[in-house]
Scaffold this active site. Structure first.
Site, PDB file in Angstrom:
ATOM      1  N   THR A   1      36.490  10.252  -8.355  1.00 46.66           N
ATOM      2  CA  THR A   1      35.494   9.245  -7.980  1.00 46.66           C
ATOM      3  C   THR A   1      36.229   8.216  -7.129  1.00 46.66           C
ATOM      4  O   THR A   1      37.457   8.108  -7.213  1.00 46.66           O
ATOM      5  CB  THR A   1      34.917   8.539  -9.216  1.00 46.66           C
TER       6      THR A   1
ATOM      7  N   TRP B   1      15.406  -9.205 -14.037  1.00 45.19           N
ATOM      8  CA  TRP B   1      16.237  -8.340 -13.195  1.00 45.19           C
ATOM      9  C   TRP B   1      15.534  -8.064 -11.878  1.00 45.19           C
ATOM     10  O   TRP B   1      14.334  -7.808 -11.856  1.00 45.19           O
ATOM     11  CB  TRP B   1      16.473  -6.991 -13.898  1.00 45.19           C
TER      12      TRP B   1
ATOM     13  N   GLU C   1      30.526  13.179 -11.199  1.00 47.52           N
ATOM     14  CA  GLU C   1      30.552  13.628 -12.596  1.00 47.52           C
ATOM     15  C   GLU C   1      29.504  14.689 -12.911  1.00 47.52           C
ATOM     16  O   GLU C   1      29.512  15.275 -13.981  1.00 47.52           O
ATOM     17  CB  GLU C   1      30.350  12.421 -13.535  1.00 47.52           C
TER      18      GLU C   1
ATOM     19  N   LYS D   1      20.667 -10.434 -11.632  1.00 52.34           N
ATOM     20  CA  LYS D   1      20.090 -11.096 -12.809  1.00 52.34           C
ATOM     21  C   LYS D   1      19.714 -12.516 -12.430  1.00 52.34           C
ATOM     22  O   LYS D   1      20.577 -13.359 -12.224  1.00 52.34           O
ATOM     23  CB  LYS D   1      21.109 -11.101 -13.954  1.00 52.34           C
TER      24      LYS D   1
HETATM   25  P1  ADP Z   1      31.386   7.286  -5.683  1.00 51.24           P
HETATM   26  O1  ADP Z   1      32.729   7.790  -5.842  1.00 51.24           O
HETATM   27  O2  ADP Z   1      31.031   6.668  -4.377  1.00 51.24           O
HETATM   28  O3  ADP Z   1      30.877   6.500  -6.851  1.00 51.24           O
HETATM   29  P2  ADP Z   1      29.536   9.339  -6.395  1.00 51.24           P
HETATM   30  O4  ADP Z   1      28.956  10.358  -5.490  1.00 51.24           O
HETATM   31  O5  ADP Z   1      30.082   9.837  -7.659  1.00 51.24           O
HETATM   32  O6  ADP Z   1      30.587   8.634  -5.551  1.00 51.24           O
HETATM   33  O7  ADP Z   1      28.457   8.215  -6.651  1.00 51.24           O
HETATM   34  C1  ADP Z   1      27.421   8.444  -7.533  1.00 51.24           C
HETATM   35  C2  ADP Z   1      26.471   7.283  -7.541  1.00 51.24           C
HETATM   36  O8  ADP Z   1      25.806   7.165  -6.283  1.00 51.24           O
HETATM   37  C3  ADP Z   1      25.349   7.433  -8.524  1.00 51.24           C
HETATM   38  O9  ADP Z   1      25.762   7.069  -9.820  1.00 51.24           O
HETATM   39  C4  ADP Z   1      24.306   6.477  -7.948  1.00 51.24           C
HETATM   40  O10 ADP Z   1      24.573   5.141  -8.291  1.00 51.24           O
HETATM   41  C5  ADP Z   1      24.507   6.620  -6.470  1.00 51.24           C
HETATM   42  N1  ADP Z   1      23.509   7.546  -5.910  1.00 51.24           N
HETATM   43  C6  ADP Z   1      23.642   8.853  -5.630  1.00 51.24           C
HETATM   44  N2  ADP Z   1      22.509   9.351  -5.104  1.00 51.24           N
HETATM   45  C7  ADP Z   1      21.620   8.327  -5.053  1.00 51.24           C
HETATM   46  C8  ADP Z   1      20.262   8.185  -4.615  1.00 51.24           C
HETATM   47  N3  ADP Z   1      19.568   9.202  -4.095  1.00 51.24           N
HETATM   48  N4  ADP Z   1      19.693   6.963  -4.738  1.00 51.24           N
HETATM   49  C9  ADP Z   1      20.359   5.917  -5.257  1.00 51.24           C
HETATM   50  N5  ADP Z   1      21.629   5.983  -5.673  1.00 51.24           N
HETATM   51  C10 ADP Z   1      22.264   7.171  -5.572  1.00 51.24           C
END
Ligand code: ADP
Length: 547
Positions: free
Chosen positions: A194, A453, A339, A448
């Site tokens: 990540t 929210w 994940e 917040k």
């Molecule tokens: P990073 O390493 O940038 O966190 P990830 O691909 O693991 O890369 O990021 C996952 C996160 O990206 C998700 O938990 C969510 O918050 C956001 N995400 C992924 N797809 C979407 C979507 N279609 N809309 C909103 N948020 C998204």
């Protein structure tokens, strides 16, 4: 609830216990779709054209070369590489040996790249020519890498300060007729980190079983809907969560594969879309903003392109609408994370929605992240861990579970899931009666204000629909009275004249007054290494705005 009486033993099934292995996907494509093309842009080299049959042979040659360099099963082998056929081959060559491909995101900061390599401990690093300066700069800090291979042919090869070997020379020395070992389906195959927006990057170790099941599920008609007539161009990066599994789902379904290397600008994508007949592509919203801009500027049409999956961050509704109404391209939003290997949900229509009319379908697909898919269970829970009503309104923490969801981070001392196997995604979401999920925010990005929210994603979606706005970012800034108040940062299209009051007036038509940003700033919006709005940097830059 009744619990079935437990019997002392189950009756063993009498089918073959063949393990799910990643190499079998390419072996299958080579056999069943052997003449289907794999087309790849490259750095400083002409476009390469091969077929699945050739790619299977080349994967065998690459595996032979890696063995000659000392690779053994269980080893981590690292790549710093773009979307090319060579990287694609490595997806199969490395994992086919029972070794683990650690795809490193080259857009991360130097310290993060060094952290990842020293954490994964690879002996071999394969990299594209673009990254020679990066590799030379960081090599002294890499504790375990002893062999460097440049992914190129002899004509452009440079040895550099690291003594890089030439990939095509290594392949040429191998016949490629390899007897692939049988690998346990639960063995590690890909190590994806990540991006470490909070703390150090964390390693997610995908198993063969997870990758193969994910590949089978993602091509289904309820998901990407692949057929052998599709031409698939992954614009999500191969180094980021295996480009949403497209390098597996495409060959499983016999789709022609087009790999754009690093060239994700509108003009370069359009060139491939037209010349290769691309029908399906996928990537983060920023890429498609640039692509739409290109179409608008040139007055061109998107050729055979029919479906676009967009995810990684929320898809602006205006973007999905533009693609459909102006260009006849259906946008399918996906949500997922490193994940979840990474596909979680995808927004595709259902008869229940269709019964409500086309507008209901558009609304669901354009404003929801996706609907429940087999293989990944979702729950949305409140602070006490109770499920919130599935009414599309009640929000809570999004939990996931399933065969391609993480259990534990690489080298972590404890599981990342609770006793029932649920993983807390860190996202806040709602679920509705149709099984559609909507992300309202990442937990750390929600604003917040005075005990209420505010969803930053909702505000961004509305602001970005205003003519002339290219990217809209909303962050919560500390406020003496309200705890936090929203700040809107706008990046506009070149030459566009946008004034703050008009944008706020447009937003006021869609949201309650107390949710309106207190201030608007015109600035370039920074992006993270995975193409998301870098809210941490924005919050820091404007921390004193309301004090
Ligand atoms: P990073 O390493 O940038 O966190 P990830 O691909 O693991 O890369 O990021 C996952 C996160 O990206 C998700 O938990 C969510 O918050 C956001 N995400 C992924 N797809 C979407 C979507 N279609 N809309 C909103 N948020 C998204």
């Amino acid at each position: 609830m009744t619990t079935p009486a437990t019997s002392p033993a189950t009756l063993p099934g009498l089918m073959q216990p063949a393990p799910l292995q990643i190499i079998d996907i390419l072996r299958f494509a080579a056999t069943a779709h052997g003449s289907v093309e794999v087309v790849s842009r490259l750095i400083d080299e002409p476009i390469a054209r091969s077929t699945y049959a050739e790619e299977f042979r080349r994967a065998g040659q690459a595996a032979g070369a890696l063995v000659r360099l000392g690779a053994r099963s269980g080893d981590r082998i690292a790549s710093l590489a773009w979307n090319t056929h060579r990287h694609f081959e490595l997806f199969y060559a490395v994992t086919g040996l029972g070794a683990v491909l650690n795809t490193v995101n080259p857009r991360l900061f130097d310290e993060q790249i060094v952290f990842i390599l020293n954490h994964a401990e690879p002996d071999i690093l394969l990299f594209d020519k673009t990254f020679l300066p990066l590799v030379e700069r960081l090599a002294p800090q890499m504790k375990t890498v002893t062999k460097f291979v440049m992914l190129c042919d002899r004509t452009v090869h440079e040895v550099g300060a690291v003594g890089a070997l030439c990939y095509e020379d290594l392949l040429e020395a191998e016949h490629g007729d390899l007897t692939w070992p049988v690998v346990d389906e639960n063995a590690g195959a890909f190590l994806c980190y990540t991006s470490g927006t909070t703390g150090d990057p964390k390693g997610v170790l995908y198993s063969h079983r997870a990758v193969v099941l994910h590949a089978m599920a993602s091509g289904l008609s309820s998901a990407f809907g692949f057929t052998a007539f599709d031409v698939v161009m992954p614009c999500s990066s191969l180094f980021h969560a295996t480009a949403w599994g497209l390098p597996f789902a495409a060959p499983i379904n016999g789709c022609k594969l087009v790999l754009p290397c690093e060239r994700m600008d509108g003009a370069s994508l359009q060139e491939l879309i037209l010349s290769e007949g691309v029908t399906f592509s996928g990537g983060v919203p920023t890429i498609w903003t640039m692509y739409l801009e290109h179409l608008e500027r040139t007055g061109q049409a998107p050729g055979q392109l029919k479906r676009l999956v967009i995810g990684g961050s929320a898809v602006p509704r205006a973007m999905a609408e533009k693609f459909k109404k102006t260009h006849g391209v259906q946008v399918l939003q996906i949500w997922g994370m490193t994940e979840t290997a990474p596909l979680g949900v995808i927004a595709t229509p259902t008869p229940a929605l269709a019964a409500l009319g086309e507008e209901a379908i558009d609304e669901a697909i354009w404003t929801r992240q996706g609907r429940l898919q087999f293989g990944i269970e979702l729950r949305v829970v409140d602070d006490q861990g109770n499920d919130v009503p599935r009414d599309g309104e009640s929000s809570g923490a999004l939990l996931v579970r399933g065969p391609w969801t993480i259990r534990r981070y690489f080298r972590a001392p404890a599981d990342a899931v609770n006793a029932e196997g649920w993983f807390d995604t860190g996202d806040i979401a709602t679920l509705d009666q149709f099984g559609f999920m909507r992300i309202t925010d990442r937990k750390k990005d929600v604003i917040k204000s005075g005990g209420e929210w505010i969803s930053s994603i909702d505000l961004e979606n509305i602001a970005v629909a205003y003519p002339g706005v290219k990217i809209a970012a909303v962050v919560g800034i500390p406020h003496p009275k309200w705890e936090e108040r929203p700040l809107l940062v706008l990046e506009t299209h070149p030459g566009a004249e946008v004034d703050a009051a008009s944008v706020l007036a447009h937003m006021a038509e869609h949201i309650a007054k107390w949710q309106l940003p207190d201030q608007v700033v015109f600035d370039a919006v920074p992006l993270t290494a995975t193409g998301k709005i870098d809210k941490k940097t924005l919050r820091r830059a404007y921390a004193d705005r309301y004090s």
